[in-house]
Design a protein around this motif. Structure first.
Motif, mmCIF file in Angstrom:
data_model
loop_
_atom_site.group_PDB
_atom_site.id
_atom_site.type_symbol
_atom_site.label_atom_id
_atom_site.label_comp_id
_atom_site.label_asym_id
_atom_site.label_seq_id
_atom_site.Cartn_x
_atom_site.Cartn_y
_atom_site.Cartn_z
ATOM 1 N N ILE A 89 49.528 57.498 53.303
ATOM 2 C CA ILE A 89 48.971 58.587 52.491
ATOM 3 C C ILE A 89 48.207 58.042 51.295
ATOM 4 O O ILE A 89 48.410 56.917 50.854
ATOM 5 N N LYS A 90 47.325 58.906 50.792
ATOM 6 C CA LYS A 90 46.782 58.754 49.447
ATOM 7 C C LYS A 90 47.451 59.834 48.614
ATOM 8 O O LYS A 90 47.431 61.012 48.995
ATOM 9 N N LEU A 91 48.036 59.447 47.513
ATOM 10 C CA LEU A 91 48.766 60.389 46.667
ATOM 11 C C LEU A 91 48.080 60.477 45.308
ATOM 12 O O LEU A 91 48.042 59.504 44.558
ATOM 13 N N ILE A 92 47.519 61.647 45.004
ATOM 14 C CA ILE A 92 46.836 61.877 43.732
ATOM 15 C C ILE A 92 47.689 62.838 42.903
ATOM 16 O O ILE A 92 47.963 63.963 43.331
ATOM 17 N N LEU A 93 48.118 62.389 41.737
ATOM 18 C CA LEU A 93 48.980 63.188 40.864
ATOM 19 C C LEU A 93 48.188 63.602 39.627
ATOM 20 O O LEU A 93 47.662 62.747 38.910
ATOM 21 N N VAL A 94 48.115 64.909 39.396
ATOM 22 C CA VAL A 94 47.286 65.444 38.312
ATOM 23 C C VAL A 94 48.170 66.206 37.333
ATOM 24 O O VAL A 94 49.026 67.004 37.742
ATOM 25 N N GLY A 95 47.968 65.969 36.051
ATOM 26 C CA GLY A 95 48.771 66.697 35.068
ATOM 27 C C GLY A 95 48.423 66.315 33.648
ATOM 28 O O GLY A 95 47.645 65.393 33.400
ATOM 29 N N ILE B 179 45.865 61.234 37.437
ATOM 30 C CA ILE B 179 44.742 61.724 36.636
ATOM 31 C C ILE B 179 45.320 62.654 35.582
ATOM 32 O O ILE B 179 45.946 63.660 35.918
ATOM 33 N N THR B 180 45.141 62.312 34.322
ATOM 34 C CA THR B 180 45.740 63.119 33.261
ATOM 35 C C THR B 180 44.691 63.476 32.215
ATOM 36 O O THR B 180 43.725 62.744 31.995
ATOM 37 N N GLY B 181 44.900 64.620 31.611
ATOM 38 C CA GLY B 181 43.972 65.084 30.580
ATOM 39 C C GLY B 181 44.369 66.471 30.123
ATOM 40 O O GLY B 181 45.104 67.183 30.809
ATOM 41 N N GLY B 182 43.889 66.855 28.968
ATOM 42 C CA GLY B 182 44.194 68.164 28.417
ATOM 43 C C GLY B 182 43.356 69.254 29.045
ATOM 44 O O GLY B 182 42.588 69.018 29.987
ATOM 45 N N PRO B 183 43.468 70.476 28.535
ATOM 46 C CA PRO B 183 42.683 71.591 29.071
ATOM 47 C C PRO B 183 41.199 71.381 28.810
ATOM 48 O O PRO B 183 40.800 70.840 27.780
ATOM 49 N N GLY B 184 40.385 71.757 29.780
ATOM 50 C CA GLY B 184 38.940 71.663 29.602
ATOM 51 C C GLY B 184 38.362 70.296 29.822
ATOM 52 O O GLY B 184 37.185 70.066 29.559
ATOM 53 N N THR B 185 39.185 69.350 30.318
ATOM 54 C CA THR B 185 38.673 67.991 30.535
ATOM 55 C C THR B 185 38.210 67.765 31.972
ATOM 56 O O THR B 185 37.854 66.647 32.340
ATOM 57 N N GLY B 186 38.247 68.812 32.790
ATOM 58 C CA GLY B 186 37.677 68.706 34.128
ATOM 59 C C GLY B 186 38.627 68.278 35.219
ATOM 60 O O GLY B 186 38.185 67.754 36.246
ATOM 61 N N LYS B 187 39.917 68.501 35.046
ATOM 62 C CA LYS B 187 40.871 68.087 36.081
ATOM 63 C C LYS B 187 40.629 68.824 37.395
ATOM 64 O O LYS B 187 40.625 68.208 38.468
ATOM 65 N N THR B 188 40.421 70.141 37.322
ATOM 66 C CA THR B 188 40.198 70.899 38.559
ATOM 67 C C THR B 188 38.852 70.539 39.191
ATOM 68 O O THR B 188 38.713 70.529 40.415
ATOM 69 N N THR B 189 37.862 70.226 38.365
ATOM 70 C CA THR B 189 36.557 69.773 38.877
ATOM 71 C C THR B 189 36.726 68.497 39.685
ATOM 72 O O THR B 189 36.120 68.322 40.754
ATOM 73 N N ILE B 190 37.575 67.597 39.189
ATOM 74 C CA ILE B 190 37.816 66.320 39.872
ATOM 75 C C ILE B 190 38.548 66.540 41.193
ATOM 76 O O ILE B 190 38.264 65.871 42.192
ATOM 77 N N ILE C 217 52.457 50.730 35.304
ATOM 78 C CA ILE C 217 52.425 50.120 36.633
ATOM 79 C C ILE C 217 51.473 50.858 37.565
ATOM 80 O O ILE C 217 50.789 50.254 38.393
ATOM 81 N N ILE C 218 51.403 52.162 37.400
ATOM 82 C CA ILE C 218 50.606 52.996 38.299
ATOM 83 C C ILE C 218 49.214 53.205 37.713
ATOM 84 O O ILE C 218 49.082 53.461 36.507
ATOM 85 N N PRO C 219 48.153 53.105 38.518
ATOM 86 C CA PRO C 219 46.791 53.353 38.004
ATOM 87 C C PRO C 219 46.683 54.756 37.405
ATOM 88 O O PRO C 219 47.112 55.735 38.023
ATOM 89 N N VAL C 220 46.118 54.834 36.204
ATOM 90 C CA VAL C 220 45.979 56.107 35.498
ATOM 91 C C VAL C 220 44.550 56.230 34.985
ATOM 92 O O VAL C 220 43.990 55.276 34.448
ATOM 93 N N VAL C 221 43.973 57.429 35.149
ATOM 94 C CA VAL C 221 42.683 57.725 34.537
ATOM 95 C C VAL C 221 42.905 58.841 33.522
ATOM 96 O O VAL C 221 43.398 59.913 33.867
ATOM 97 N N HIS C 222 42.547 58.574 32.260
ATOM 98 C CA HIS C 222 42.697 59.556 31.185
ATOM 99 C C HIS C 222 41.365 60.280 30.998
ATOM 100 O O HIS C 222 40.376 59.670 30.559
ATOM 101 N N LEU C 223 41.324 61.568 31.326
ATOM 102 C CA LEU C 223 40.127 62.372 31.078
ATOM 103 C C LEU C 223 40.165 62.851 29.630
ATOM 104 O O LEU C 223 41.159 63.418 29.187
ATOM 105 N N GLU C 224 39.087 62.633 28.909
ATOM 106 C CA GLU C 224 39.102 62.925 27.473
ATOM 107 C C GLU C 224 38.004 63.881 27.030
ATOM 108 O O GLU C 224 38.162 64.626 26.067
ATOM 109 N N HIS C 225 36.865 63.864 27.726
ATOM 110 C CA HIS C 225 35.742 64.693 27.298
ATOM 111 C C HIS C 225 36.035 66.171 27.554
ATOM 112 O O HIS C 225 36.463 66.553 28.638
ATOM 113 N N LEU C 226 35.807 67.014 26.553
ATOM 114 C CA LEU C 226 36.054 68.449 26.681
ATOM 115 C C LEU C 226 34.841 69.143 27.303
ATOM 116 O O LEU C 226 33.730 69.034 26.809
#
Length: 736
Positions: free
Chosen positions: A455-461, A347-358, A483-492
């Protein structure tokens, strides 16, 4: 004249795994007038020892220090064992606990048979023991073996210290090689670099050259090749190098001519010795190649493992939205859903895109699906981050325990090993790792080694941030492999009509600056020349202090350490503003730095046993001068959010002032107010990822100070140094 105390070792009070001993010693004799009053009395001593035997006689060389808790202590810098010379002393020695199965009667028979030179005879002519009545050959062999081992450790330590090693290094070497120490050192002193912690090529090379090792000696050149490779990889963040850059680095360091043919021969020998790996034109240190391969294979297993089918996941997410009065956007719902279905997700995204919320949402949904109570969730879940500050942030936002990767893996600083590893895996089932852009190749490989396959491995950054300080670019390579599933968070989310910080971060990322010179409620660009940055910064800080701010609420960050507007100069300036000299505050000079009580300091290395990590910021709670200290040395005590850590002079290099820190060191942290000076003099360090990382550290207020052209240059400059890594290709090739 070397000062000493001679006496009897009584017992130890404390002994560490690396040979550090605090013990009691009865003083029988001394040539130190300061210690004459201690003759026939016991004194506490400290030092590093390979072995000490109770009731044996020793000569300790060192000095007396005053310890406020334990009283006077003798710090031992060198020592030697004194063999008993009279018959009675030899009998007592042989009948001690050191010699298993030897009592007073047998000891007397041995001494009556062999005389006053008994101990020398046992070492030089052990067969003479068979002359002792009623002494079996088996017991004689045990006595000889014990005596040789007892003698060997002392002779070996003396040998190493005479070569130029410190007592601590000598003890570390002996603990690795034991009886083989001297032959191993004489065979190839450069082997110590691989086998013994904290022994570097420059340190070993200095000693080797004193031993008249030829400058073109094959052992020296091959060790230097490995050193050059390690140095280049660390400085550039690479995991592999090309042959020519290794060769040029070798010639530059050795300052001697080595032919290309001979260099190639040495590379092939290192390949056969499994110290390097050659993959086409890419030359790896073996540890990096093996790490990339391990990461690839572990991720491949998770990717190939069947995904889960979660029934009514949409209903569960809707219920969560109702419970927390929140509405997730399409990308956030995708992230939550895939986190439950996939075995690995980025799960990747810039600041304010809700990474910690997720992260919070994922833990709650996982808890519901697996019907867990709070204790059950904590048992199955591990929230991890590379720094203490990032882990603390995770814990604060999720209300769940979080820890650093090093603590999770139970890193042992004495052995430099992780106790959670392939043979001792952690049993967690859901692993969520934040700030993955900061994780280097070796650490990520060690993390995966400590996890089960279930395991389930969730990588956030945020892959737009700076890459790790160490070698590799894990997050970027995994995303770029496709190769690896990626979700791009974009909404601020972290903004309102009056907020500009997250908007500016987006504009930097997209190279689309608009109103960056206009003042906003949470942002300001104060234009000034490079020559006036220092004065303006001081004035700004003074104004903020007048408004009630302190150094805990303000963090200044700069790109470079040296120069007029460098971190070192600015730290000196701001110490005078935030924490000027006062007769009420203790202070210590360390080189050209003055550490003062109440100073803000930055931790520079990981110290997991103390629960303090690279990038952590604290303040000096108090300083104890040597004449009053526990250790007899100057001591600095730093408070990291309630965790008090003690630093001795040997540790002072691990901290520096933290009023101004590098943008690299700010990763994984957030600060209420961030001030970033910008000067054309920084140009060689100004590039988009750096300024993006700096800007995104600000939570409530951001001030840019200096030359607009320097800011524009940094945003335009997207030509960061490309790291040479092989993970992306390995992942791609595995599936194509």
């Amino acid at each position: 004249m070397q000062l000493y105390i001679k006496g009897i070792y009584r017992r130890n009070i404390y002994e560490s795994t690396n040979g550090y001993v605090i013990g009691l010693f009865k003083v029988l004799e001394t040539n130190d007038s300061e210690l004459e009053d201690y003759v026939n009395k016991s004194i506490t001593f400290t030092g590093y020892f390979p072995q000490l035997s109770i009731d044996d006689t020793y000569m300790f060389y060192g000095r007396l220090v005053d310890h406020p808790r334990y009283g006077m202590q003798y710090q031992v810098e060198e020592f030697e064992r004194v063999k008993p010379k009279d018959k009675e002393g030899i009998v007592d020695f042989l009948a001690s606990d050191l010699f298993v199965g030897v009592g007073i009667k047998l000891a007397k028979r041995i001494v009556e048979t062999l005389g006053e030179n008994t101990l020398d005879i046992i070492i030089d002519n052990p067969e003479q023991l068979l002359l002792v009545p009623k002494l079996s050959k088996k017991k004689a062999d045990i006595i000889v073996k014990t005596m040789n081992k007892y003698e060997e450790s002392h002779k070996t330590i003396i040998y190493l210290t005479e070569l130029g090693f410190t007592m601590r290094d000598a003890l570390n070497i002996y603990n690795v090689y034991k009886s083989q120490t001297i032959p191993r050192v004489e065979l190839n002193i450069y082997d110590l670099i691989d086998d013994v912690d904290d022994l570097t090529f420059p340190k070993i090379d200095t000693i080797a050259l004193k031993l008249n090792v030829d400058i073109n000696d094959e052992r020296r050149v091959k060790a230097c090749i490995l050193y050059v490779m390690s140095d280049c990889c660390f400085n550039n963040g690479d995991t592999y190098l090309y042959q020519d850059e290794i060769y040029q680095g070798l010639i530059k360091y050795l300052k001697t001519d080595i032919s290309q043919d001979l260099f190639s021969t040495y590379l092939n020998e290192l390949l056969l010795e499994e110290k390097i790996y050659i993959d086409g034109e890419c030359i790896y240190l073996n540890k990096f190649y093996e790490a990339e391969c391990y990461i690839t294979n572990k991720l491949a297993y998770l990717l190939k493992k069947q995904s889960e089918v979660i029934k009514k996941i949409d209903t569960k997410i809707e219920r969560l939205e109702n419970d927390y009065d929140i509405t997730y956007n399409e990308k956030q719902i995708e992230a939550i859903t895939k986190a439950m279905q996939e075995n690995i997700l980025i799960i990747t995204g810039g600041p304010g895109t809700g990474k910690t919320t997720i992260i919070k949402a994922i833990t709650e949904i996982y808890k519901q699906i697996n019907k867990l109570d709070d204790e059950g969730l904590i048992r199955e879940l591990a929230l991890l981050a590379p720094t203490g500050r990032a882990a603390k942030r995770m814990s604060e936002t999720t209300f769940l325990p979080a820890t650093t990767i090093h603590r999770f893996l139970k890193w042992n600083k004495d052995t430099n090993e992780f106790r959670v590893n392939e043979q001792n895996k952690d049993k967690s089932k859901l692993i969520i790792v934040d700030e993955v852009s900061m994780i280097d190749t070796l650490l990520f490989a060690n993390l995966l080694k400590g996890l089960t396959n279930n395991i389930k491995l969730i990588l956030v950054g945020d892959f737009n941030q700076l890459p790790s300080v160490g070698e590799g670019q894990i997050l970027k390579d995994m995303i770029d492999s496709n190769i690896i599933p990626v979700v791009h968070l974009e909404h601020l989310y972290r903004q309102d009509e009056k907020s500009y910080i997250t908007t500016l971060a987006l504009e930097i990322k997209e190279d689309n600056l608009t109103t960056y010179l206009d003042a906003k409620s949470d942002y300001r660009f104060l234009t000034c020349s490079s020559s006036s940055i220092r004065n303006n910064l001081i004035n700004i800080i003074k104004q903020m202090i007048d408004k009630g701010y302190d150094y805990k609420r303000i963090q200044v960050m700069a790109p470079m350490y040296k120069g007029v507007n460098g971190i070192d100069n600015l730290n000196y300036d701001l110490q005078q503003v935030f924490n000027p000299f006062s007769s009420d505050k203790e202070e210590i000079n360390y080189g050209d730095i003055v550490f003062r009580e109440n100073d803000k300091v930055l931790q520079l290395v990981n110290m997991p046993d103390e629960n303090v990590f690279n990038g952590d910021i604290g303040f000096i709670s108090h300083i104890v001068k040597s004449h009053n200290s526990d250790s007899g040395k100057n001591e600095i005590y730093v408070n990291y959010d309630g965790n008090i850590v003690k630093y001795l002079p040997k540790d002072f290099v691990k901290i520096k002032h933290g009023y101004v820190i590098s943008i690299h060191k700010s990763q994984g942290s957030e600060f209420e107010t961030v001030i970033i000076p910008l000067s054309q003099s920084y140009n060689r360090m100004l590039y988009r990822k750096l300024i993006y990382t700096g800007v995104t550290r600000a939570k409530k207020k951001l001030i840019l100070l200096g030359e607009p052209n320097a800011f524009i240059y940094s945003v335009k400059n997207n030509s960061e140094k490309i790291r040479k890594t092989g993970l992306k290709e390995k992942l791609y090739n595995l599936f194509n």
